[in-house]
Scaffold this motif. Structure first.
Motif, PDB file in Angstrom:
ATOM      1  N   ALA A  41      -5.229   5.690   1.595  1.00 36.16           N
ATOM      2  CA  ALA A  41      -5.571   4.498   2.094  1.00 36.16           C
ATOM      3  C   ALA A  41      -6.999   3.994   1.451  1.00 36.16           C
ATOM      4  CB  ALA A  41      -5.401   4.143   3.538  1.00 36.16           C
ATOM      5  N   LEU A  42      -7.030   3.163   0.504  1.00 34.98           N
ATOM      6  CA  LEU A  42      -8.204   2.730  -0.182  1.00 34.98           C
ATOM      7  C   LEU A  42      -8.649   1.492   0.392  1.00 34.98           C
ATOM      8  CD1 LEU A  42     -10.546   3.168  -2.168  1.00 34.98           C
ATOM      9  CD2 LEU A  42      -9.274   1.824  -3.742  1.00 34.98           C
ATOM     10  N   ALA A  43      -9.608   1.220   1.072  1.00 35.41           N
ATOM     11  CA  ALA A  43     -10.197  -0.019   1.897  1.00 35.41           C
ATOM     12  C   ALA A  43     -10.898  -0.858   0.738  1.00 35.41           C
ATOM     13  CB  ALA A  43     -10.898   0.247   3.076  1.00 35.41           C
ATOM     14  N   ARG A  44     -11.076  -2.047   0.976  1.00 30.00           N
ATOM     15  CA  ARG A  44     -11.668  -3.127  -0.023  1.00 30.00           C
ATOM     16  C   ARG A  44     -13.312  -2.522   0.016  1.00 30.00           C
ATOM     17  NH1 ARG A  44      -7.788  -3.732  -1.718  1.00 30.00           N
ATOM     18  NH2 ARG A  44      -6.416  -5.300  -1.837  1.00 30.00           N
ATOM     19  N   ASP A  45     -13.648  -1.917   0.791  1.00 31.48           N
ATOM     20  CA  ASP A  45     -15.217  -1.676   0.603  1.00 31.48           C
ATOM     21  C   ASP A  45     -15.495  -0.035   0.095  1.00 31.48           C
ATOM     22  OD1 ASP A  45     -14.311   0.492   2.747  1.00 31.48           O
ATOM     23  OD2 ASP A  45     -15.520  -0.221   4.334  1.00 31.48           O
ATOM     24  N   GLY A  46     -14.222   0.517  -0.550  1.00 30.43           N
ATOM     25  CA  GLY A  46     -14.210   1.779  -1.213  1.00 30.43           C
ATOM     26  C   GLY A  46     -14.109   2.910  -0.172  1.00 30.43           C
ATOM     27  N   GLY A  47     -13.930   2.769   0.884  1.00 32.15           N
ATOM     28  CA  GLY A  47     -13.650   4.106   2.039  1.00 32.15           C
ATOM     29  C   GLY A  47     -12.238   4.269   1.717  1.00 32.15           C
ATOM     30  N   ARG A  48     -11.882   5.691   1.678  1.00 33.98           N
ATOM     31  CA  ARG A  48     -10.588   6.303   1.582  1.00 33.98           C
ATOM     32  C   ARG A  48     -10.277   7.311   2.724  1.00 33.98           C
ATOM     33  NH1 ARG A  48     -11.070   7.320  -3.544  1.00 33.98           N
ATOM     34  NH2 ARG A  48      -9.606   5.761  -4.464  1.00 33.98           N
ATOM     35  N   ARG A  49      -8.963   6.944   3.117  1.00 35.31           N
ATOM     36  CA  ARG A  49      -8.487   8.048   4.192  1.00 35.31           C
ATOM     37  C   ARG A  49      -7.189   8.670   4.042  1.00 35.31           C
ATOM     38  NH1 ARG A  49      -7.035   4.387   9.657  1.00 35.31           N
ATOM     39  NH2 ARG A  49      -6.657   6.484  10.419  1.00 35.31           N
ATOM     40  N   GLU A  50      -7.032   9.832   4.412  1.00 34.36           N
ATOM     41  CA  GLU A  50      -5.517  10.387   4.087  1.00 34.36           C
ATOM     42  C   GLU A  50      -4.504  10.137   5.327  1.00 34.36           C
ATOM     43  OE1 GLU A  50      -3.769  14.704   3.624  1.00 34.36           O
ATOM     44  OE2 GLU A  50      -5.879  14.463   3.676  1.00 34.36           O
ATOM     45  N   LEU A  51      -3.390   9.757   4.908  1.00 37.44           N
ATOM     46  CA  LEU A  51      -2.287   9.535   5.771  1.00 37.44           C
ATOM     47  C   LEU A  51      -0.998  10.311   5.433  1.00 37.44           C
ATOM     48  CD1 LEU A  51      -2.596   5.566   5.491  1.00 37.44           C
ATOM     49  CD2 LEU A  51      -3.448   6.780   7.388  1.00 37.44           C
ATOM     50  N   THR A  52      -0.246  10.448   6.174  1.00 33.51           N
ATOM     51  CA  THR A  52       1.078  11.384   6.369  1.00 33.51           C
ATOM     52  C   THR A  52       2.016  10.212   6.734  1.00 33.51           C
ATOM     53  OG1 THR A  52      -0.104  13.354   6.644  1.00 33.51           O
ATOM     54  CG2 THR A  52       2.304  13.295   6.864  1.00 33.51           C
ATOM     55  N   VAL A  53       3.092  10.275   5.716  1.00 36.67           N
ATOM     56  CA  VAL A  53       4.159   9.210   6.083  1.00 36.67           C
ATOM     57  C   VAL A  53       5.166   9.901   7.114  1.00 36.67           C
ATOM     58  CG1 VAL A  53       6.227   8.085   4.916  1.00 36.67           C
ATOM     59  CG2 VAL A  53       4.184   8.396   3.901  1.00 36.67           C
ATOM     60  N   GLU A  54       5.303   9.142   8.338  1.00 38.27           N
ATOM     61  CA  GLU A  54       6.157   9.852   9.540  1.00 38.27           C
ATOM     62  C   GLU A  54       7.458   9.182   9.335  1.00 38.27           C
ATOM     63  OE1 GLU A  54       5.767   8.921  13.751  1.00 38.27           O
ATOM     64  OE2 GLU A  54       4.297  10.642  13.513  1.00 38.27           O
TER      65      GLU A  54
END
Length: 203
Positions: A41-54
């Motif tokens: 997930a890439l946020a507008r401020d450039g931060g990125r976090r990993e997600l797993t599709v459940e």
């Protein structure tokens, strides 16, 4: 770097009370998503976090996703307006004659030999074919990326050659000052004829 990732969907809103989100797909490959899939997930401020599709399921023209560890509305709100991406190296393999639509961004589009503009974005869901959003100076055009219009795709030279139906660019082009005034006058006349909408009605 952003070039190392490919956007597959945009998070539009929360959906439900258990952390689900409704997303707008940016891929026309219906089997692209699967349970257990890793997305970023890439946020507008450039931060990125990993997600797993459940889990995921279709909802109107969008797809509802449930991600592991996102279990409330407040947690889902942190994903609003995020791009859902995969690493470029993890892109799904293509069949013969297929192209990654993300590779079209930055290409220059030609109608026969006439240069129209550069692809700045793509939109899905408006029809069978995705729309190329082109910019040329202050003008913007939306052109269906349909096989019937495509004549040649040269990704090495970053060029797309099309043969567009007569009048398509005029329909999708910017309004002139006279057209804007005529549109405003039509709206005013319509407002005079139409009774006010009662409060509480759905838009």
């Amino acid at each position: 770097m952003s070039e190392d990732f490919i956007t597959l969907a945009w998070v539009r809103k929360t959906q439900g009370r258990m952390g689900e989100v409704a997303v707008e797909p940016q891929t026309d490959a219906s089997d692209r998503f699967h349970e257990g899939m890793r997305l970023w997930a890439l946020a507008r401020d450039g931060g990125r976090r990993e997600l797993t599709v459940e889990g995921f399921w279709p909802h109107q023209s969008q797809i509802v996703f449930k991600f592991a560890g996102i279990d409330s509305i407040s947690e889902a709100e942190a994903l609003l307006k995020c791009d859902l991406q995969v690493a470029r190296a993890e892109r799904a393999p293509l069949g013969s004659g297929w192209t990654y639509v993300s590779d079209l961004v930055g290409c220059t589009v030609f109608d026969e030999d006439r240069e129209i503009g550069e692809v700045k974005d793509l939109q899905f869901g408006a029809g069978e074919a995705p729309l190329l959003v082109l910019r040329s100076g202050s003008n913007e055009y939306q052109i269906p990326y349909a096989e019937a219009y495509l004549r040649k795709l040269d990704l090495e030279e970053r060029k797309i050659f099309m043969q567009l139906p007569e009048g398509l660019l005029e329909v999708n082009g910017p309004l002139t000052a006279e057209e804007k005034q005529e549109q405003n006058n039509s709206r005013k006349q319509e407002q005079k004829r139409s009774p006010p909408r009662p409060p509480g009605g759905r838009c």
